[in-house]
Motif scaffolding. Structure first.
Motif, short mmCIF file in Angstrom:
data_model
loop_
_atom_site.label_atom_id
_atom_site.label_comp_id
_atom_site.label_asym_id
_atom_site.label_seq_id
_atom_site.Cartn_x
_atom_site.Cartn_y
_atom_site.Cartn_z
N HIS A 187 0.93 -0.87 -0.40
CA HIS A 187 -0.01 -0.61 -0.11
C HIS A 187 0.46 1.15 0.19
CE1 HIS A 187 -3.39 -2.36 0.81
NE2 HIS A 187 -3.02 -2.92 1.28
N TYR A 188 0.64 2.37 -0.98
CA TYR A 188 1.03 3.51 -0.75
C TYR A 188 0.28 4.58 -1.48
CZ TYR A 188 5.84 1.35 0.13
OH TYR A 188 6.93 0.17 1.20
N GLU A 189 -0.04 5.61 -1.60
CA GLU A 189 -0.47 6.24 -2.00
C GLU A 189 -0.96 6.37 -3.51
OE1 GLU A 189 -2.79 9.88 0.51
OE2 GLU A 189 -3.19 8.65 2.58
N HIS A 190 0.73 6.54 -3.24
CA HIS A 190 0.82 7.57 -4.70
C HIS A 190 0.50 6.54 -5.89
CE1 HIS A 190 4.72 4.94 -3.88
NE2 HIS A 190 4.96 5.41 -5.68
N ILE A 191 0.34 4.90 -5.72
CA ILE A 191 0.88 4.05 -7.08
C ILE A 191 -1.13 3.17 -6.26
CG2 ILE A 191 2.63 4.19 -7.46
CD1 ILE A 191 2.95 1.62 -5.74
N PRO A 192 -1.91 2.77 -7.09
CA PRO A 192 -2.41 1.65 -6.59
C PRO A 192 -2.25 0.16 -5.43
CG PRO A 192 -2.86 1.67 -8.83
CD PRO A 192 -1.53 1.71 -8.85
N THR A 193 -2.73 -0.20 -4.88
CA THR A 193 -2.55 -1.17 -3.75
C THR A 193 -2.37 -2.57 -5.49
OG1 THR A 193 -4.12 -0.43 -2.46
CG2 THR A 193 -3.68 -3.07 -2.27
N ILE A 194 -1.13 -3.15 -4.78
CA ILE A 194 -0.82 -4.13 -5.58
C ILE A 194 -0.87 -5.41 -4.87
CG2 ILE A 194 1.51 -5.05 -6.40
CD1 ILE A 194 2.45 -2.06 -6.68
N THR A 195 -1.42 -6.04 -5.23
CA THR A 195 -1.76 -7.66 -4.45
C THR A 195 -1.15 -8.65 -5.33
OG1 THR A 195 -3.96 -6.85 -4.00
CG2 THR A 195 -3.43 -9.35 -3.98
N LEU A 196 -0.08 -9.15 -4.12
CA LEU A 196 0.22 -10.53 -4.33
C LEU A 196 -0.38 -12.38 -4.01
CD1 LEU A 196 3.14 -8.04 -3.96
CD2 LEU A 196 3.92 -9.28 -6.08
N PHE A 197 -0.06 -13.22 -4.54
CA PHE A 197 0.20 -14.55 -3.47
C PHE A 197 1.38 -15.09 -3.63
CE2 PHE A 197 -4.11 -13.13 -5.78
CZ PHE A 197 -4.19 -13.25 -4.86
N PRO A 198 2.58 -14.69 -2.89
CA PRO A 198 4.31 -15.14 -3.12
C PRO A 198 3.13 -16.81 -2.68
CG PRO A 198 3.61 -14.04 -1.16
CD PRO A 198 2.26 -13.94 -1.78
N PRO A 199 4.20 -17.35 -2.82
CA PRO A 199 4.37 -18.84 -2.58
C PRO A 199 4.33 -19.04 -1.02
CG PRO A 199 6.38 -19.00 -4.17
CD PRO A 199 5.77 -17.25 -3.72
N ALA A 200 4.30 -19.93 -0.32
CA ALA A 200 3.81 -19.83 0.87
C ALA A 200 5.21 -21.01 1.87
CB ALA A 200 2.76 -20.52 1.08
N GLN A 201 6.05 -20.16 1.53
CA GLN A 201 7.25 -20.49 1.55
C GLN A 201 8.25 -19.75 3.23
OE1 GLN A 201 9.31 -21.18 -1.93
NE2 GLN A 201 8.06 -22.83 -1.98
N ALA A 202 8.68 -20.34 3.37
CA ALA A 202 10.00 -20.05 4.98
C ALA A 202 11.21 -21.33 4.00
CB ALA A 202 9.51 -19.89 6.04
#
Length: 822
Positions: free
Chosen positions: A591-606
């Motif tokens: 979330h930053y006000e100068h750009i649209p919200t970016i949504t990602l689905f990264p691998p559920a890894q650690a």
């Protein structure tokens, strides 16, 4: 041929597809768009990164000369630093993608990318093109040329190295190769199912005068691009500054410039222009069959345009659209038809948008979509149909639109594809993104575009007797109490996502650790969460069930993980089985006000890392810099990390901290450090341990050490570069962990950046390292005793290595934090 034409039509209409709502309809926009309709010319600018583009030139070409203007950035800027947050690598690339799109909305150009990943600073093109897949990147450049069909290409950098960065030089090399390859049907023939070969007229280098490097010359072609656009109310220097100021992650806020400004050009390939970029190129309607009649009609429309009654131009523009749609040149037919359709909507006062009532949905869910429209004139407009993907069986419409009466059409569609950024959908290495675009025509069209083609409703209006189709992107719209009406991209997610709380779990004993997994439901769901078995590691329980979770529910599952024997690094993966479907994806938003919200689905890894790790001390004071994840990494291995405020630095008892650490570039971005520095030196003098991470050589506010040294733009970019222990007995290499050459195995992206030089004799430099062909550099790590304490300055890239779970980086950084008792 039909497939080729449909793909080209899609590519040429993407500018409207990405529009937020209907085309803007101010009189200034209409006047500008009428001028653009009369120009059939295109220019493609090529460079390596976000921020490399010449925004003043792009604005001039797009808004003054009215050419179709594009910027091809080979990378998304993934390997840089972030001045406004902690995102790195592909997350930073996703932000910079949106910053570039914001810049293009300002200057009027379009944006493209290749699959090349910005792997960090490169000292030359040989290294860059060895790491990148040269042929694949070249194919992407050729693909953009064949689609965009530029009359002229312009490079920001030369092939001779004056641009400094190896990526810069490589962008010029690839542009030269693509200039020839794009016209050769034997090169990348698989593309010819969709596009045709294209010969660019000329390739120019936009020479520059940066700092001490001046590549301009009076003999070169020059253009004054500092003019003023009365329709926009700004000069191109003002527009350029506003465009460039969108690069906030790089701190490139720019002052508006006014008045005469020249750009210089050197011919690299093709015919050399004598007086203008477009010498010898017909950029009017005469370049296409039937263009004379179109030009004559357009001239009449422009002369008779009534700014007080723009709707009077609708019927003539609709007639002109019919003429344009008969042009045999497919490229210009589609390009100008799209512009005309937008202009017709502007003059008719036709506004429309499509939105849903929730920000996120699960794949397979039904989505309620409202499409609203209004005609703010007396132009004759009938709503013929509104449908999703042109599905005639599910179309609504057939209604005359009364002037200034809002019409709403409600429909239900199905969410079918995750809204993961397409270049992050598949696993990738350090050099290239794997876009997987050859599996369908939709993905084929999408490659090299800045972002996913969004889901869109298809609205067909009959205007002045002619059916005209508009693609209306579906968005989520809401009202923020402080910011007003906000549009955001719609989110389509897995049924349930799983985020492993820490990216790394560092084990240095046989003791087990708790691993928390945060789950989020995007629809009503039941199922289970488990962790995949990992050789040598013990995980319990095997799985944890959940049931009757509602959309929006969030909860945490806790597992216990016991380490494998001996030093080892393994990948832990969470698996969700929900509503009969398996998924191993997390959920992340930026979330930053100068750009649209970016949504990602990264691998559920650690990452699970079992290392021989000794620690000394417990409490760390941290002074924030430009943003890094080092505090999180230290907390993960058991340190108490406290973010220090100025009041605490100036007034508190700092002796309670075993070490104080400054974040990356703290002395560049935190102006208050100049006033806090005496207290930090007092802390060291009284027995404290101050560790300063790298700063760059521009705008260091105060020398951070007790004795002089300088910071210069010297790096070791080879992450596998040999490291020599110049002072093997140094405490930094021995306490509490014995550092060996193995501790420099597995580093990522680089060894270090902005090394110290002009180092006072009171400092010791225990490490030497260098890139191939260069002399050993001792500036990566320096230290000195000062009073009862110790000062350490390091240019080593711990801000990258610790979040990546590099074992040796943890061992060495702990040594920097640990000053042996004397």
């Amino acid at each position: 041929m039909k497939r080729f034409i449909s793909l080209l039509t899609l590519l040429l209409s993407l500018q409207q597809v990405f529009a937020q709502t209907a085309p803007a309809s101010s009189i200034a926009n209409v006047e500008q768009d009428l001028k653009k309709l009369n120009v059939l010319g295109s220019v493609l600018y090529v460079a390596a990164h976000p921020d490399d583009e010449n925004t003043r030139l792009l604005a001039y070409l797009a808004q003054e000369r009215h050419y179709r203007t594009g910027y091809l950035s080979l990378t998304r800027g993934d390997g840089g630093q972030n001045l406004i947050g902690t995102e790195q690598a592909e997350l930073l690339g996703a932000i910079r993608t949106q910053e570039l799109l914001a810049a293009r909305r300002t200057d009027g150009a379009e944006q493209f990318f290749s699959r090349a990943n910005d792997f960090g600073f490169s000292k030359g093109p040989d290294e860059t093109l060895k790491i990148w897949d040269r042929e694949k990147v070249l194919s992407d450049v050729v693909w953009v040329i064949r689609n965009f069909r530029p009359d002229v290409m312009i490079c920001r950098f030369p092939t001779t190295g004056e641009g400094g960065h190896g990526h810069h030089t490589s962008s010029a090399i690839l542009a030269q190769e693509a200039f020839t390859a794009a016209a050769d049907p034997k090169r990348f023939p698989e593309q010819l199912k969709y596009v045709q070969p294209w010969q660019v007229k000329r390739l120019l280098w936009n020479t520059f005068n940066f700092g001490s490097v001046n590549t301009t010359d009076p003999s070169q072609l020059k253009l004054d691009v500092g003019g003023y656009n009365p329709y926009l109310g700004k000069s191109y220097g003002e527009i350029a500054a506003e465009s460039r100021s969108n690069h906030k992650t790089q701190g490139f806020g720019s002052a508006r410039q006014r008045g005469q400004a020249f750009e210089y050009f050197k011919t690299i390939l093709g015919d050399a222009p004598q007086t203008d970029l477009m010498d010898g190129i017909n950029t009017g309607w005469k370049r296409v069959p039937g263009g004379n009649e179109i030009e004559a009609n357009l001239s009449v429309i422009s002369k008779t345009f009534d700014a007080a009654n723009p709707q009077h131009s609708v019927a003539p523009l609709v007639k002109l659209l019919g003429m344009v749609e008969k042009v045999s040149d497919v490229y210009w037919r589609n390009q100008k038809a799209t512009q005309l359709k937008n202009l017709i909507a502007e003059c008719a006062g036709l506004w429309f948008e499509s939105y849903c009532n929730a920000p996120a949905y699960a794949k397979g869910d039904n989505v309620d979509v409202s499409t609203q429209m209004i005609v703010r004139s007396d132009a004759p407009v009938t709503l013929t149909s509104v449908s999703y993907k042109g599905d005639a069986d599910k179309a609504d419409g057939h209604e005359n639109l009364a002037p200034n009466i809002l019409k709403t059409v409600n429909q239900n569609i199905k969410a079918t594809e995750l809204t993961q950024p397409y270049w992050l959908k598949y696993p990738h290495g350090m050099a290239m993104y794997n876009t997987g675009y050859l599996d369908s025509i939709g993905n084929e069209a999408q490659k090299t575009l800045p972002q996913n083609i969004p889901p869109a409703m298809q609205a067909v209006f009959t205007i002045a007797g002619k059916p005209i189709t508009y693609n209306v992107p579906i968005q989520y719209k809401y009202v923020d109490p402080a910011r007003g009406e906000i549009y955001q991209p719609i989110i389509v997610a897995p049924v349930v996502t799983a985020n492993i709380v820490s990216k790394d779990y560092i084990f240095n004993t046989t003791q087990p650790q708790s691993v928390q997994v945060k789950l989020k439901a995007f629809t009503k769901a039941s199922g289970s969460i488990s962790l995949k078995p990992v050789n040598g590691w013990k995980v319990s329980p095997q799985s944890i069930a959940f049931s009757d979770k509602n959309k929006g529910d969030e909860w945490t599952a806790v597992f216990t993980v016991s380490p494998a024997d001996g030093p080892i690094t393994s990948i832990l993966e969470a698996v969700v089985n929900a509503n009969g479907e398996k998924s191993s994806l997390g959920f992340e938003q930026i979330h930053y006000e100068h750009i649209p919200t970016i949504t990602l689905f990264p691998p559920a890894q650690a990452k699970l890392v079992n290392i021989d790790l000794k620690t000394a001390g417990k409490k760390i004071g941290y002074i924030a810099g430009a943003g890094d994840l080092v505090p999180d990494a230290l907390q993960q291995i058991g340190y108490e990390v406290h973010q220090l405020t100025e009041n605490e630095i100036v007034n508190d008892d700092l002796s309670k901290y075993d070490a104080i650490v400054t974040g990356v570039r703290a002395y560049n971005v935190n102006q208050r450090l100049a006033f806090e520095q005496p207290r930090l030196m007092e802390y060291v003098k009284n027995g404290g341990n101050l560790v300063v991470q790298y700063n760059n050589n521009v705008g260091v506010l105060v020398n951070p050490g007790p004795y002089p040294f300088s910071v210069v733009n010297q790096r070791v970019t080879d992450e596998n570069a040999a490291v020599t222990f110049a002072e093997p007995s140094s405490p930094l290499l021995n306490y509490p962990n014995k550092i060996t050459s193995k501790d420099f195995d597995g580093w990522i992206q680089e060894r270090g950046l902005y090394f110290a030089t002009n180092i006072d004799a009171k400092y010791s430099a225990p490490l030497l390292m260098n890139d191939p062909g260069e002399a050993p550099n001792k500036g990566s790590l320096i230290t000195t005793d000062y009073g009862k304490g110790r000062f350490v300055y390091t240019s080593l890239a711990f801000f990258r290595e610790l979040p990546a779970g590099v074992p040796g980086a943890y061992r060495l950084f702990i040594n920097l934090l640990s000053n042996p008792k004397k």
